[in-house]
Design an enzyme around this catalytic site. Structure first.
Site, PDB file in Angstrom:
ATOM      1  CG  ASN A  20      40.424  18.651  62.557  1.00  0.00           C
ATOM      2  OD1 ASN A  20      40.044  17.779  61.770  1.00  0.00           O
ATOM      3  ND2 ASN A  20      41.632  18.614  63.108  1.00  0.00           N
ATOM      4  CG  ASP A  63      45.899  16.240  67.768  1.00  0.00           C
ATOM      5  OD1 ASP A  63      46.117  15.506  66.785  1.00  0.00           O
ATOM      6  OD2 ASP A  63      44.783  16.694  68.048  1.00  0.00           O
ATOM      7  CG  ASN A  69      48.923  23.460  66.111  1.00  0.00           C
ATOM      8  OD1 ASN A  69      48.724  22.335  65.670  1.00  0.00           O
ATOM      9  ND2 ASN A  69      48.517  24.530  65.472  1.00  0.00           N
ATOM     10  NE  ARG A  88      46.913  19.879  69.598  1.00  0.00           N
ATOM     11  CZ  ARG A  88      47.650  20.273  68.562  1.00  0.00           C
ATOM     12  NH1 ARG A  88      47.074  20.813  67.508  1.00  0.00           N
ATOM     13  NH2 ARG A  88      48.965  20.148  68.572  1.00  0.00           N
ATOM     14  CG  HIS A 166      45.213  25.439  62.596  1.00  0.00           C
ATOM     15  ND1 HIS A 166      45.563  24.172  63.016  1.00  0.00           N
ATOM     16  CD2 HIS A 166      44.930  26.153  63.720  1.00  0.00           C
ATOM     17  CE1 HIS A 166      45.473  24.117  64.341  1.00  0.00           C
ATOM     18  NE2 HIS A 166      45.087  25.295  64.791  1.00  0.00           N
ATOM     19  CB  ALA A 256      45.038  13.972  63.061  1.00  0.00           C
ATOM     20  CB  CYS A 262      50.517  20.397  60.946  1.00  0.00           C
ATOM     21  SG  CYS A 262      49.282  21.105  59.880  1.00  0.00           S
TER      22      CYS A 262
HETATM   23  N1  ARG Z   1      44.264  17.453  65.270  1.00  0.00           N
HETATM   24  C1  ARG Z   1      44.982  18.700  65.351  1.00  0.00           C
HETATM   25  C2  ARG Z   1      44.038  19.810  65.777  1.00  0.00           C
HETATM   26  O1  ARG Z   1      42.897  19.790  65.376  1.00  0.00           O
HETATM   27  C3  ARG Z   1      45.636  19.015  64.042  1.00  0.00           C
HETATM   28  C4  ARG Z   1      46.537  20.216  64.098  1.00  0.00           C
HETATM   29  C5  ARG Z   1      47.082  20.605  62.777  1.00  0.00           C
HETATM   30  N2  ARG Z   1      48.076  21.605  62.908  1.00  0.00           N
HETATM   31  C6  ARG Z   1      48.234  22.666  62.109  1.00  0.00           C
HETATM   32  N3  ARG Z   1      49.280  23.419  62.292  1.00  0.00           N
HETATM   33  N4  ARG Z   1      47.364  22.977  61.186  1.00  0.00           N
HETATM   34  O2  ARG Z   1      44.408  20.701  66.508  1.00  0.00           O
END
Ligand code: ARG
Length: 270
Positions: A20, A63, A69, A88, A166, A256, A262
């Site tokens: 991201n 992560d 997530n 992931r 997200h 991140a 999150c």
């Molecule tokens: N580095 C993770 C990704 O890109 C960060 C996730 C963040 N989580 C969230 N619920 N917004 O997947």
């Protein structure tokens, strides 16, 4: 009813790849000691209002700290995520096993659609609504299957700014039928949907400065909001509406692309 959340300690947290825009330029730049302190502070703050369950962190899965997530929980049912990025995907069995061991009913999304859990799917129990964000990670088709599993009205929102990839990075449901969001993260049609369901007095629009500091990525427990940052304007607006704002800076996790919200998956509908 006491709120419950699932968290995962940041033992193996880091920015080891880039999936991201926040991660770009931050490879290997996490101060792990600082990250640990920030995560512990979140655990302490959240423990005042909720029960916390912990998931064991796994090596090479940096992560996994972002438990939001893991999937979507409603009462005793769990819909596991299916990550878009291969980096992931190895997290998936660890999350799923935890829910299996705890006796949750697991409802897999049968078709191979991407679904990134509560990161992109936020339940507003008060209104019996489920808001799903799509455009970057979660496929809009996931809503058909979710609809069959959860009898709830689903509203799809199209995300258009890659920094807010997200839904939980730019949209936060609040008690009292309110919402806090960053309008520029959404398509025109989606803004109209938000305006259809929330009257002007129930909409808290935030500016870019608050948005890039993850102000919408707030953990909400009753009237308490735990967030990374709030400008003085936003802070007084939230306080005047009766919210108690707890600031918990999580600079290391922002590298991140994740904030407080999150880092905790809701195990009880809010
Ligand atoms: N580095 C993770 C990704 O890109 C960060 C996730 C963040 N989580 C969230 N619920 N917004 O997947």
């Amino acid at each position: 009813m006491i709120s419950r959340f699932l968290m995962c300690p940041p033992d193996y947290f880091g920015v080891n790849y880039s999936i991201n825009p926040w991660m770009v330029g931050n490879l290997g730049r996490v101060d792990i000691e600082k990250a640990n302190k920030q995560w512990q502070k979140l655990l302490e703050s959240l423990s005042k209002y909720a029960e916390i369950e912990l998931l064991s962190p796994q090596p090479h899965l940096p992560d996994m700290v972002f438990t939001a997530n893991a999937g979507l929980v409603r009462e005793n049912a769990f819909i596991p995520r299916h990550f878009q990025h291969s980096e992931r995907r190895p997290e998936e069995p660890h999350f799923k096993n935890w829910f299996l061991e705890k006796g949750y009913q697991i409802n897999d999304l049968t078709s191979p659609v991407y679904f990134e859990g509560e990161g992109d799917a936020l339940i507003h129990s008060e209104n019996n609504q489920l808001w799903i964000g799509y455009g970057f990670r979660t496929d809009p088709q996931s809503s058909d299957r979710i609809q069959k599993l959860f009898p709830i009205r689903i509203v799809l929102l199209h995300l258009v700014d890659p920094r807010f990839y997200h839904l939980d990075t730019c949209f936060c449901l609040l008690p009292g039928g309110k919402v806090m969001y960053y309008p520029k993260a959404f398509s025109r049609d989606s803004l109209q949907s938000i305006e259809k369901y929330f009257s002007a007095q129930n909409r808290i629009e935030i500016d870019e400065e608050d948005a890039i500091h993850f102000s919408c990525n707030a953990i909400v427990v009753q009237n308490n909001l735990i967030l990374n940052h709030a400008s003085t304007g936003l802070m007084s607006k939230l306080q005047s509406l009766g919210f108690r704002v707890v600031l918990n800076p999580v600079s290391e996790f922002l590298k991140a692309g994740g904030g407080n919200k999150c880092l905790a998956l809701s195990l009880s509908s809010n």
